[in-house]
Design a protein around this motif. Sequence first.
Motif, mmCIF file in Angstrom:
data_model
loop_
_atom_site.group_PDB
_atom_site.id
_atom_site.type_symbol
_atom_site.label_atom_id
_atom_site.label_comp_id
_atom_site.label_asym_id
_atom_site.label_seq_id
_atom_site.Cartn_x
_atom_site.Cartn_y
_atom_site.Cartn_z
ATOM 1 N N ARG A 146 43.623 34.346 128.511
ATOM 2 C CA ARG A 146 42.988 33.858 127.277
ATOM 3 C C ARG A 146 43.659 34.446 126.037
ATOM 4 O O ARG A 146 43.851 33.762 125.035
ATOM 5 C CB ARG A 146 41.500 34.184 127.282
ATOM 6 N N ALA A 147 44.036 35.710 126.114
ATOM 7 C CA ALA A 147 44.692 36.357 124.977
ATOM 8 C C ALA A 147 46.050 35.720 124.696
ATOM 9 O O ALA A 147 46.388 35.430 123.542
ATOM 10 C CB ALA A 147 44.848 37.853 125.231
ATOM 11 N N ILE A 148 46.829 35.488 125.743
ATOM 12 C CA ILE A 148 48.147 34.876 125.571
ATOM 13 C C ILE A 148 48.005 33.457 125.024
ATOM 14 O O ILE A 148 48.753 33.050 124.127
ATOM 15 C CB ILE A 148 48.944 34.905 126.896
ATOM 16 N N ALA A 149 47.035 32.707 125.541
ATOM 17 C CA ALA A 149 46.811 31.352 125.034
ATOM 18 C C ALA A 149 46.459 31.373 123.546
ATOM 19 O O ALA A 149 46.957 30.565 122.759
ATOM 20 C CB ALA A 149 45.707 30.665 125.834
ATOM 21 N N ARG A 150 45.629 32.308 123.166
ATOM 22 C CA ARG A 150 45.243 32.400 121.756
ATOM 23 C C ARG A 150 46.434 32.807 120.887
ATOM 24 O O ARG A 150 46.640 32.266 119.803
ATOM 25 C CB ARG A 150 44.110 33.397 121.587
ATOM 26 N N LEU A 151 47.226 33.772 121.363
ATOM 27 C CA LEU A 151 48.399 34.197 120.600
ATOM 28 C C LEU A 151 49.400 33.044 120.446
ATOM 29 O O LEU A 151 49.961 32.850 119.371
ATOM 30 C CB LEU A 151 49.060 35.400 121.264
ATOM 31 N N ARG A 152 49.595 32.297 121.510
ATOM 32 C CA ARG A 152 50.499 31.146 121.423
ATOM 33 C C ARG A 152 49.974 30.110 120.440
ATOM 34 O O ARG A 152 50.721 29.547 119.652
ATOM 35 C CB ARG A 152 50.670 30.515 122.807
ATOM 36 N N ARG A 153 48.673 29.861 120.496
ATOM 37 C CA ARG A 153 48.058 28.904 119.573
ATOM 38 C C ARG A 153 48.219 29.387 118.131
ATOM 39 O O ARG A 153 48.585 28.616 117.246
ATOM 40 C CB ARG A 153 46.589 28.703 119.906
ATOM 41 N N ASP A 154 47.991 30.661 117.904
ATOM 42 C CA ASP A 154 48.119 31.208 116.558
ATOM 43 C C ASP A 154 49.556 31.141 116.065
ATOM 44 O O ASP A 154 49.806 30.880 114.891
ATOM 45 C CB ASP A 154 47.614 32.647 116.502
ATOM 46 N N LEU A 155 50.519 31.378 116.957
ATOM 47 C CA LEU A 155 51.924 31.260 116.575
ATOM 48 C C LEU A 155 52.292 29.820 116.241
ATOM 49 O O LEU A 155 53.055 29.560 115.318
ATOM 50 C CB LEU A 155 52.832 31.780 117.692
ATOM 51 N N THR A 156 51.749 28.879 116.992
ATOM 52 C CA THR A 156 52.022 27.470 116.761
ATOM 53 C C THR A 156 51.381 26.994 115.463
ATOM 54 O O THR A 156 51.965 26.215 114.725
ATOM 55 C CB THR A 156 51.499 26.610 117.937
ATOM 56 N N ASP A 157 50.189 27.480 115.177
ATOM 57 C CA ASP A 157 49.479 27.094 113.960
ATOM 58 C C ASP A 157 50.180 27.591 112.704
ATOM 59 O O ASP A 157 50.113 26.972 111.655
ATOM 60 C CB ASP A 157 48.040 27.624 113.967
ATOM 61 N N ASP A 158 50.843 28.726 112.781
ATOM 62 C CA ASP A 158 51.502 29.321 111.625
ATOM 63 C C ASP A 158 52.970 29.551 111.957
ATOM 64 O O ASP A 158 53.350 30.627 112.392
ATOM 65 C CB ASP A 158 50.822 30.642 111.249
ATOM 66 N N PRO A 159 53.848 28.536 111.720
ATOM 67 C CA PRO A 159 55.258 28.675 112.095
ATOM 68 C C PRO A 159 55.991 29.743 111.295
ATOM 69 O O PRO A 159 57.038 30.216 111.708
ATOM 70 C CB PRO A 159 55.839 27.290 111.827
ATOM 71 N N HIS A 160 55.465 30.178 110.157
ATOM 72 C CA HIS A 160 56.111 31.222 109.369
ATOM 73 C C HIS A 160 55.913 32.597 109.992
ATOM 74 O O HIS A 160 56.598 33.541 109.658
ATOM 75 C CB HIS A 160 55.562 31.233 107.940
#
Length: 169
Positions: A146-160
Amino acid sequence: MRWAAPEQFAEFVRNRHAALLRYAYLLCGDPHLAQDLVQDGLERTGMAWRRIERQGDPEGYVRRIITNRYLNRVRSLRRERLVSDAPDTSVTDAEPSDGSLMRLLSCLPRQQRAVMVMRYYLDYSEAQIAEALGCSAGTVKSTASRAIARLRRDLTDDPHQQLTSEGAL
């Protein structure tokens, strides 16, 4: 009667304090809270040093105290008294240079953050994390997932906000 630290404990503190402080900082993201967590962990360890030293893993013992105190922080905050004036002592900055990683970690719930820090900073196995947190290996796996999924989602949401190849998830 005054307690005096055994020389082995004093040496342990001198050798491992910085690493324990970095670990606590990665858990909580707050240098002041990290210092409090480490101080509390070392105080409890010092009082039981002879027994802990015989068990053979004093650093693991301190890390477990730090982790448990961090995860159970809400209960201790109820007893905390806020004061209007700050203490006169200065604090050294334990913040790692990678601010984007810290911002990502700060978005995780405490349990997920603890699992990620133990897994990728301490390089603990799932069994070691489960033992340290007092849960099953399956819980560690699902929490990490769940943590990795959230981190990936957060990285995708903010490409900067991107991590270097060393810190890629």
